[in-house]
Design a protein around this motif. Structure first.
Motif, short mmCIF file in Angstrom:
data_model
loop_
_atom_site.label_atom_id
_atom_site.label_comp_id
_atom_site.label_asym_id
_atom_site.label_seq_id
_atom_site.Cartn_x
_atom_site.Cartn_y
_atom_site.Cartn_z
N ARG A 1 0.83 -1.18 0.00
CA ARG A 1 0.00 0.00 0.00
C ARG A 1 0.87 1.24 0.00
NH1 ARG A 1 -5.43 -0.54 2.72
NH2 ARG A 1 -5.04 1.58 3.31
N TYR A 2 0.36 2.26 -0.59
CA TYR A 2 1.08 3.53 -0.69
C TYR A 2 0.48 4.50 0.31
CZ TYR A 2 3.17 7.55 -2.87
OH TYR A 2 3.89 8.67 -3.12
N HIS A 3 1.24 4.87 1.27
CA HIS A 3 0.81 5.86 2.25
C HIS A 3 1.82 6.99 2.22
CE1 HIS A 3 -2.16 3.22 4.08
NE2 HIS A 3 -1.28 2.27 3.92
N THR A 4 1.45 8.12 2.76
CA THR A 4 2.39 9.23 2.75
C THR A 4 3.65 8.93 3.55
OG1 THR A 4 1.05 10.25 4.45
CG2 THR A 4 0.83 11.12 2.22
N ARG A 5 3.69 7.83 4.26
CA ARG A 5 4.93 7.52 4.94
C ARG A 5 5.85 6.68 4.07
NH1 ARG A 5 0.60 5.37 7.91
NH2 ARG A 5 0.57 3.16 7.61
N GLN A 6 5.50 6.37 2.81
CA GLN A 6 6.39 5.59 1.95
C GLN A 6 6.47 6.03 0.51
OE1 GLN A 6 3.86 2.22 0.68
NE2 GLN A 6 4.32 1.36 2.62
N SER A 7 6.94 7.06 0.01
CA SER A 7 6.93 7.44 -1.40
C SER A 7 8.26 7.21 -2.09
CB SER A 7 6.49 8.90 -1.45
OG SER A 7 6.32 9.34 -2.71
N THR A 8 8.48 7.66 -3.38
CA THR A 8 9.79 7.52 -4.05
C THR A 8 10.09 8.44 -5.22
OG1 THR A 8 9.11 6.01 -5.74
CG2 THR A 8 9.81 5.03 -3.70
N VAL A 9 11.29 8.56 -5.62
CA VAL A 9 11.92 9.20 -6.79
C VAL A 9 13.39 9.32 -6.42
CG1 VAL A 9 12.08 11.22 -8.29
CG2 VAL A 9 9.88 10.44 -7.55
N ARG A 45 12.83 4.02 -9.36
CA ARG A 45 12.95 2.84 -10.23
C ARG A 45 11.71 1.95 -10.14
NH1 ARG A 45 16.83 1.93 -6.16
NH2 ARG A 45 16.27 0.20 -4.79
N TYR A 46 10.96 2.08 -9.06
CA TYR A 46 9.73 1.31 -8.89
C TYR A 46 8.50 2.08 -9.37
CZ TYR A 46 12.90 -1.01 -5.67
OH TYR A 46 13.98 -1.62 -5.12
N HIS A 47 8.64 3.38 -9.53
CA HIS A 47 7.50 4.22 -9.89
C HIS A 47 7.36 4.39 -11.39
CE1 HIS A 47 6.37 6.21 -5.84
NE2 HIS A 47 6.56 4.92 -5.73
N THR A 48 7.18 3.28 -12.05
CA THR A 48 6.88 3.32 -13.48
C THR A 48 5.38 3.55 -13.62
OG1 THR A 48 6.47 0.95 -13.63
CG2 THR A 48 8.75 1.69 -14.00
N PRO A 49 4.93 4.11 -14.73
CA PRO A 49 3.48 4.29 -14.89
C PRO A 49 2.71 3.00 -14.67
CG PRO A 49 4.63 5.55 -16.56
CD PRO A 49 5.68 4.72 -15.84
N ARG A 50 3.21 1.90 -15.19
CA ARG A 50 2.52 0.61 -15.03
C ARG A 50 2.39 0.23 -13.57
NH1 ARG A 50 4.17 -4.31 -13.73
NH2 ARG A 50 3.03 -6.11 -14.49
N ILE A 98 -3.29 9.76 -3.68
CA ILE A 98 -1.83 9.80 -3.74
C ILE A 98 -1.32 9.07 -4.98
CG2 ILE A 98 0.27 8.92 -2.61
CD1 ILE A 98 -1.22 9.55 0.08
N TYR A 99 -1.84 7.89 -5.22
CA TYR A 99 -1.39 7.14 -6.40
C TYR A 99 -1.77 7.86 -7.69
CZ TYR A 99 0.40 2.94 -4.13
OH TYR A 99 1.14 2.05 -3.41
N LEU A 100 -2.96 8.43 -7.76
CA LEU A 100 -3.37 9.13 -8.97
C LEU A 100 -2.47 10.34 -9.22
CD1 LEU A 100 -5.23 9.50 -11.38
CD2 LEU A 100 -6.77 10.78 -9.88
N LEU A 101 -2.21 11.11 -8.18
CA LEU A 101 -1.33 12.27 -8.34
C LEU A 101 0.09 11.84 -8.70
CD1 LEU A 101 -2.61 14.53 -5.44
CD2 LEU A 101 -2.93 14.88 -7.90
N ARG A 102 0.56 10.77 -8.13
CA ARG A 102 1.92 10.29 -8.47
C ARG A 102 1.97 9.83 -9.91
NH1 ARG A 102 6.78 11.13 -8.67
NH2 ARG A 102 8.20 9.39 -8.42
N LEU A 103 0.93 9.15 -10.37
CA LEU A 103 0.88 8.71 -11.76
C LEU A 103 0.89 9.91 -12.70
CD1 LEU A 103 0.59 6.43 -13.85
CD2 LEU A 103 -1.89 6.58 -13.49
N CYS A 104 0.10 10.91 -12.40
CA CYS A 104 0.08 12.13 -13.22
C CYS A 104 1.45 12.79 -13.23
CB CYS A 104 -0.97 13.10 -12.70
SG CYS A 104 -2.65 12.54 -13.00
#
Length: 125
Positions: A1-9, A45-50, A98-104
């Motif tokens: 799950r993606y929570h604000t306590r775990q993001s990336t780039v 590296r994990y945050h690909t659109p797919r 969060i996921y939608l905004l990250r995808l955008c």
């Protein structure tokens, strides 16, 4: 799950102040906040659109499941739901957002401008 306590780039950057970096009142500000969170953790590296889309679909499924068990009688503002149920729904809304905004962000899509344009098109038709 993606929570604000775990993001990336990738490479972390420190903002001059939290207020400059964490303007969470706009789509762009939230996207920047989520991007910064991801960068600090080197998760790009994990945050690909797919991958983000698949995670988004999982979160949408979790949100849908909460409504599924309430049937067709869900009232506006979730009247009749317990505080615990409301809290759970709100957490899932946050995860989906969060996921939608990250995808955008990863796809370089200005979701705020697109939503505004789409709303204007629908109002004029």
């Amino acid at each position: 799950r993606y929570h604000t306590r775990q993001s990336t780039v990738d490479s972390p950057t420190k903002a001059k102040s939290d207020d400059e970096h964490l303007n969470t009142r706009t789509f762009q500000g939230m996207m920047k906040h989520i991007r910064h969170f991801a960068m600090e953790r080197k998760w790009s590296r994990y945050h690909t659109p797919r991958n983000i889309l698949l995670a988004l679909m999982g979160e949408l499924g979790e949100l849908a499941e909460l409504f599924q068990w309430h049937g067709d009688t869900v009232e506006a503002e979730l009247n009749g739901w317990t505080d615990e149920e409301r809290d759970h729904v709100e957490q899932e809304f946050a995860d989906v957002s969060i996921y939608l905004l990250r995808l955008c962000d990863v796809c370089n899509v200005d979701v705020g401008q697109l939503a505004l344009s789409q709303a204007k098109k629908e109002l004029s038709s």
